[in-house]
Design a protein around this motif. Structure first.
Motif, PDB file in Angstrom:
ATOM      1  N   ALA A  81       0.957  -1.255  -0.181  1.00 17.70           N
ATOM      2  CA  ALA A  81       0.078   0.059  -0.030  1.00 17.70           C
ATOM      3  C   ALA A  81       1.014   1.288   0.120  1.00 17.70           C
ATOM      4  N   TRP A  82       1.999   1.223   1.005  1.00 19.20           N
ATOM      5  CA  TRP A  82       2.813   2.240   0.839  1.00 19.20           C
ATOM      6  C   TRP A  82       3.365   2.461  -0.667  1.00 19.20           C
ATOM      7  N   TRP A  83       4.038   1.623  -1.213  1.00 18.31           N
ATOM      8  CA  TRP A  83       4.463   1.619  -2.661  1.00 18.31           C
ATOM      9  C   TRP A  83       3.607   2.162  -3.538  1.00 18.31           C
ATOM     10  N   LEU A  84       2.232   1.586  -3.497  1.00 17.79           N
ATOM     11  CA  LEU A  84       1.294   2.038  -4.527  1.00 17.79           C
ATOM     12  C   LEU A  84       1.191   3.602  -4.174  1.00 17.79           C
ATOM     13  N   TRP A  85       1.223   4.027  -2.872  1.00 16.84           N
ATOM     14  CA  TRP A  85       0.750   5.469  -2.754  1.00 16.84           C
ATOM     15  C   TRP A  85       2.026   6.155  -3.385  1.00 16.84           C
ATOM     16  N   SER A  86       3.205   5.677  -2.728  1.00 19.82           N
ATOM     17  CA  SER A  86       4.520   6.512  -3.157  1.00 19.82           C
ATOM     18  C   SER A  86       4.506   6.801  -4.745  1.00 19.82           C
ATOM     19  N   LEU A  87       4.507   5.651  -5.616  1.00 20.54           N
ATOM     20  CA  LEU A  87       4.490   5.819  -6.824  1.00 20.54           C
ATOM     21  C   LEU A  87       3.367   6.429  -7.626  1.00 20.54           C
ATOM     22  N   SER A  88       2.271   6.251  -7.038  1.00 16.42           N
ATOM     23  CA  SER A  88       1.217   7.127  -7.504  1.00 16.42           C
ATOM     24  C   SER A  88       1.799   8.654  -7.542  1.00 16.42           C
ATOM     25  N   LEU A  89       1.891   9.205  -6.293  1.00 16.61           N
ATOM     26  CA  LEU A  89       2.343  10.498  -5.878  1.00 16.61           C
ATOM     27  C   LEU A  89       3.613  10.717  -7.217  1.00 16.61           C
ATOM     28  N   GLY A  90       4.423   9.854  -7.443  1.00 19.83           N
ATOM     29  CA  GLY A  90       5.690   9.820  -8.351  1.00 19.83           C
ATOM     30  C   GLY A  90       4.924  10.022  -9.681  1.00 19.83           C
ATOM     31  N   THR A  91       4.050   9.314 -10.203  1.00 14.90           N
ATOM     32  CA  THR A  91       3.357   9.485 -11.400  1.00 14.90           C
ATOM     33  C   THR A  91       2.710  10.700 -11.648  1.00 14.90           C
ATOM     34  N   ALA A  92       2.051  11.283 -10.483  1.00 13.85           N
ATOM     35  CA  ALA A  92       1.220  12.746 -10.504  1.00 13.85           C
ATOM     36  C   ALA A  92       2.496  13.686 -10.893  1.00 13.85           C
ATOM     37  N   ALA A  93       3.694  13.560 -10.274  1.00 12.86           N
ATOM     38  CA  ALA A  93       4.738  14.336 -10.527  1.00 12.86           C
ATOM     39  C   ALA A  93       5.265  14.512 -11.860  1.00 12.86           C
ATOM     40  N   THR A  94       5.041  13.208 -12.558  1.00 10.34           N
ATOM     41  CA  THR A  94       5.550  13.394 -13.949  1.00 10.34           C
ATOM     42  C   THR A  94       4.814  14.040 -14.872  1.00 10.34           C
ATOM     43  N   ARG A  95       3.405  14.208 -14.400  1.00 11.86           N
ATOM     44  CA  ARG A  95       2.369  14.946 -15.531  1.00 11.86           C
ATOM     45  C   ARG A  95       2.443  16.385 -15.316  1.00 11.86           C
ATOM     46  N   THR A  96       3.364  17.098 -14.640  1.00 12.39           N
ATOM     47  CA  THR A  96       3.347  18.365 -14.518  1.00 12.39           C
ATOM     48  C   THR A  96       4.556  19.033 -14.256  1.00 12.39           C
ATOM     49  N   THR A  97       4.885  20.311 -14.782  1.00  8.77           N
ATOM     50  CA  THR A  97       6.033  20.903 -14.540  1.00  8.77           C
ATOM     51  C   THR A  97       5.790  22.321 -13.619  1.00  8.77           C
ATOM     52  N   ASN A  98       4.543  22.378 -13.332  1.00 13.58           N
ATOM     53  CA  ASN A  98       4.242  23.404 -12.161  1.00 13.58           C
ATOM     54  C   ASN A  98       4.904  23.483 -11.007  1.00 13.58           C
ATOM     55  N   PRO A  99       5.919  24.624 -10.730  1.00 13.86           N
ATOM     56  CA  PRO A  99       6.565  24.179  -9.347  1.00 13.86           C
ATOM     57  C   PRO A  99       5.705  24.372  -8.237  1.00 13.86           C
ATOM     58  N   LEU A 100       4.529  25.029  -8.236  1.00 20.23           N
ATOM     59  CA  LEU A 100       3.737  25.191  -7.221  1.00 20.23           C
ATOM     60  C   LEU A 100       3.129  23.780  -6.762  1.00 20.23           C
ATOM     61  N   LEU A 101       2.563  23.216  -7.768  1.00 20.26           N
ATOM     62  CA  LEU A 101       2.239  21.605  -7.668  1.00 20.26           C
ATOM     63  C   LEU A 101       3.328  20.627  -7.124  1.00 20.26           C
ATOM     64  N   LEU A 102       4.397  20.775  -7.753  1.00 18.60           N
ATOM     65  CA  LEU A 102       5.518  20.162  -7.648  1.00 18.60           C
ATOM     66  C   LEU A 102       5.863  20.241  -6.132  1.00 18.60           C
ATOM     67  N   ALA A 103       5.967  21.607  -5.534  1.00 22.06           N
ATOM     68  CA  ALA A 103       6.268  21.931  -4.386  1.00 22.06           C
ATOM     69  C   ALA A 103       5.202  21.243  -3.361  1.00 22.06           C
ATOM     70  N   LEU A 104       3.919  21.176  -3.679  1.00 24.56           N
ATOM     71  CA  LEU A 104       2.799  20.784  -2.958  1.00 24.56           C
ATOM     72  C   LEU A 104       3.057  19.144  -2.687  1.00 24.56           C
ATOM     73  N   LEU A 105       3.361  18.340  -3.811  1.00 19.83           N
ATOM     74  CA  LEU A 105       3.649  17.195  -3.711  1.00 19.83           C
ATOM     75  C   LEU A 105       4.686  16.719  -2.829  1.00 19.83           C
ATOM     76  N   LEU A 106       5.647  17.583  -2.782  1.00 22.86           N
ATOM     77  CA  LEU A 106       7.223  17.288  -2.057  1.00 22.86           C
ATOM     78  C   LEU A 106       6.549  17.520  -0.243  1.00 22.86           C
ATOM     79  N   THR A 107       5.806  18.604  -0.203  1.00 25.47           N
ATOM     80  CA  THR A 107       5.133  18.976   1.402  1.00 25.47           C
ATOM     81  C   THR A 107       4.273  17.660   1.655  1.00 25.47           C
ATOM     82  N   THR A 108       3.575  17.090   0.769  1.00 25.58           N
ATOM     83  CA  THR A 108       2.393  15.962   1.151  1.00 25.58           C
ATOM     84  C   THR A 108       3.279  14.606   1.370  1.00 25.58           C
ATOM     85  N   SER A 109       4.251  14.485   0.606  1.00 28.89           N
ATOM     86  CA  SER A 109       5.050  13.148   0.850  1.00 28.89           C
ATOM     87  C   SER A 109       5.754  13.371   2.100  1.00 28.89           C
TER      88      SER A 109
END
Length: 427
Positions: A81-109
């Motif tokens: 479950a942790w690997w699915l959660w983490s890899l899904s967040l990584g997949t979400a990171a590959t779909r954007t180059t918006n630094p605000l969304l990427l910073a939000l992903l980093l903060t979430t993880s």
């Protein structure tokens, strides 16, 4: 002699002399009182009306022993479950180059790791800072390459001009030095931040999921590969821990722990300890019957091979279709078909490796919600990248400040759900 003999007789009679009447931990006397008093004190007959003499200690009925703490411990999270959660967040990171969304992903993880990471001294639980440092190194290297080798992004805002080195004709398209623009640096920063976020998400999975527990959850067809990966992942942390331990021991003894001499004197015990662990691991695997295979009919073997290879080829083709602009129509169906075929092949391939699991990890509702929160984040970010690409990929020519899209940001915040579901548990 006569006085001592008298005190001994008084002790045996239950008199006042000696150490008569000392209590045991359960509250009963350790020999005090007359035989009649002792008989009255320990009488357990429910209808006994005989009153105990004064000074006798009544024995209270013993209460039931408390239940062990493990009986009330909550079920552990499934490591997948942790690997699915983490890899899904990584997949979400590959779909954007918006630094605000990427910073939000980093903060979430980071918040989920700090909240849910076990406090045990396991080496894998302390790997998240190393991935953060690796992510910073990736950003720095990418910006350094842009400074020295230039970028294909056109720009009008020149930050500095470096001396340009002339190159031969066969090196056309490559330049060393020259003009450095703000647009090129900003584009490189956005792209490097996306890769850094992906690395940090993988680091979150390493810090939250135990490799040994993940190995137990692998299907039988991947067990040999999983053992090799787990041994490789745990060798380096244990080696570093041995080096720190031996260096601390040498410092306490006043011996040198630096330089070539210290390295040679520390290296031999470290290698010896690694060899002993390898031999112990091999003996434990042999004692548990590792490597035994069952007889599987030839048609089942051929079907397993066809499904596994076909499924992996479908996964590769579907992934390429999702990443390429022209394959958006067939990428997702091909990826799902490949995953289904590969899972069926792994299921059939597990028949040749009979194994039993001691205390297997279960997919509890909380573990399912953890995986679903990450998958939902990835799916919503993928949908947003197709419906509103300008918000998820801000332009750098001309220079403009990125904006935070609302519903993609809300989708990223779904990844915080494990922090409210999971409490610190022993791994």
């Amino acid at each position: 002699m006569r006085d001592e003999r008298g005190r001994g007789q008084a002790y045996r009679r239950g008199g006042t002399g000696g150490r008569r009447g000392s209590l045991r931990p359960d509250g009963a006397g350790s020999g005090g009182g007359t035989p009649q008093a002792r008989a009255g004190a320990v009488s357990r007959h429910p209808r006994s009306t005989q009153s105990a003499p004064a000074g006798a200690v009544s024995r209270q009925p013993r209460s039931a022993p408390p239940a062990p703490a493990a009986a009330f411990a909550p079920a552990r999270f499934h490591p997948a479950a942790w690997w699915l959660w983490s890899l899904s967040l990584g997949t979400a990171a590959t779909r954007t180059t918006n630094p605000l969304l990427l910073a939000l992903l980093l903060t979430t993880s980071a918040y989920v790791v700090v909240t849910c990471r076990p406090r045990t001294p396991a080496p894998w639980a302390r790997s998240y800072p190393a991935f953060l440092k690796l992510a910073l190194a990736v950003i720095a290297i990418r910006l350094l390459f842009t400074l020295t080798l230039g970028s294909a992004v056109p720009g009008t805002h020149t930050l500095l001009t470096l001396p340009e080195v002339p190159l031969p004709a066969w090196a056309q398209g490559i330049r060393l030095g020259g003009r450095v623009t703000a647009e090129a640096l900003l584009f490189s920063l956005y792209d490097a931040l996306r890769l850094a976020t992906l690395l940090v998400c993988v680091g979150a999975a390493n810090a939250l999921a135990s490799p040994s527990r993940l190995l137990k959850s692998l299907p039988g067809a991947l067990y040999e590969t999983g053992v090799a990966v787990v041994v490789a992942l745990t060798f380096a942390p244990n080696l570093i821990a041995d080096v720190h331990r031996l260096r601390a021991a040498r410092r306490l003894r006043g011996r040198p722990d630096r330089g070539v001499r210290g390295l040679l004197q520390v290296g031999l015990p470290v290698l010896e300890g690694a060899l002993e662990r390898s031999v112990a691991l091999a003996a434990a695997m042999d004692a548990r019957g590792y490597g035994r295979t069952a007889d599987v009919p030839a048609p089942v073997r051929r079907t397993t091979t066809a499904l596994t290879l076909g499924g992996l080829l479908g996964v590769c083709a579907g992934t390429y279709g999702l990443l390429a602009a022209a394959g958006a129509g067939y990428g997702l169906p091909l990826l799902l078909a490949g995953l289904t075929a590969a899972l069926a092949g792994l299921r059939l391939g597990g028949r040749r490796s009979p194994r039993t699991r001691y205390r297997p990890d279960r997919w509890t509702p909380r573990a399912c919600l953890t995986a679903v929160s990450g998958i939902a984040t990835a799916a919503l970010l993928t949908l947003a990248a197709t419906t509103d690409p300008a918000a998820l990929h801000p332009g750098v020519v001309p220079l403009s400040a990125p904006t935070l899209p609302l519903w993609p940001a809300a989708a990223v915040l779904l990844g915080l759900l494990p922090a409210f579901l999971h409490k610190e548990q022993p791994s």
